[in-house]
Design a protein around this motif. Sequence first.
Motif, PDB file in Angstrom:
ATOM      1  N   GLU A  30       0.917  -0.937  -0.149  1.00 37.71           N
ATOM      2  CA  GLU A  30       0.342  -0.395   0.080  1.00 37.71           C
ATOM      3  C   GLU A  30       1.112   1.216  -0.180  1.00 37.71           C
ATOM      4  O   GLU A  30       0.467   2.069  -0.834  1.00 37.71           O
ATOM      5  CB  GLU A  30      -0.403   0.167   1.478  1.00 37.71           C
ATOM      6  N   LYS A  35      -3.668   1.132  -2.831  1.00 40.33           N
ATOM      7  CA  LYS A  35      -3.712  -0.580  -2.823  1.00 40.33           C
ATOM      8  C   LYS A  35      -4.480  -0.869  -4.296  1.00 40.33           C
ATOM      9  O   LYS A  35      -5.128  -1.961  -4.569  1.00 40.33           O
ATOM     10  CB  LYS A  35      -6.024   0.474  -2.434  1.00 40.33           C
ATOM     11  N   TRP A  38      -4.113  -4.657  -5.978  1.00 44.34           N
ATOM     12  CA  TRP A  38      -4.441  -5.625  -5.464  1.00 44.34           C
ATOM     13  C   TRP A  38      -4.668  -6.655  -6.527  1.00 44.34           C
ATOM     14  O   TRP A  38      -4.845  -7.694  -5.975  1.00 44.34           O
ATOM     15  CB  TRP A  38      -5.978  -4.946  -5.069  1.00 44.34           C
ATOM     16  N   PHE A  79      -6.842  -2.504   0.839  1.00 38.26           N
ATOM     17  CA  PHE A  79      -8.295  -1.677   1.830  1.00 38.26           C
ATOM     18  C   PHE A  79      -8.093  -0.928   2.753  1.00 38.26           C
ATOM     19  O   PHE A  79      -8.546   0.522   2.798  1.00 38.26           O
ATOM     20  CB  PHE A  79      -9.341  -2.135   0.357  1.00 38.26           C
ATOM     21  N   GLU A  82      -5.405   1.551   3.448  1.00 37.20           N
ATOM     22  CA  GLU A  82      -5.149   3.104   2.844  1.00 37.20           C
ATOM     23  C   GLU A  82      -6.145   3.638   4.459  1.00 37.20           C
ATOM     24  O   GLU A  82      -6.386   4.816   4.186  1.00 37.20           O
ATOM     25  CB  GLU A  82      -6.682   2.598   1.827  1.00 37.20           C
ATOM     26  N   LYS A  83      -7.242   2.787   4.279  1.00 36.26           N
ATOM     27  CA  LYS A  83      -8.247   3.822   5.917  1.00 36.26           C
ATOM     28  C   LYS A  83      -7.700   3.846   6.916  1.00 36.26           C
ATOM     29  O   LYS A  83      -7.289   4.581   7.455  1.00 36.26           O
ATOM     30  CB  LYS A  83      -9.242   2.485   6.185  1.00 36.26           C
TER      31      LYS A  83
END
Length: 103
Positions: A30, A35, A38, A79, A82-83
């Motif tokens: 990341e 992301k 993937w 994902f 990333e958050k």
Amino acid sequence: MSGLNPQGIIIGFITFLLIGMFHVVVIKAEYYFSKSCWPVFLVLGIALAALSLFVQNVVLSGALAVLGITCLWSILELFEQEKRVKKGWFPENPKRKDNKKSL
């Protein structure tokens, strides 16, 4: 009754190592690629899981299957990572072009 069968323990240990390694792999992926990498995890995951079906050695087959499923699980983790970066829990890569500083 035959001797002890260490194959399950070996596969369990391999699983433990792979999960630990992939925590780092997801963070680095990341950080350097976002992301958007993937699909690499998807292709690798499917290929490794499929390959495990053709390997006769139980430990190697299990290890390939675990590695493949770990790659597939890593898609979700990319994902989520990333958050975590957006929350400030992990640093974002200042050199990556897709990073936009929020005001």
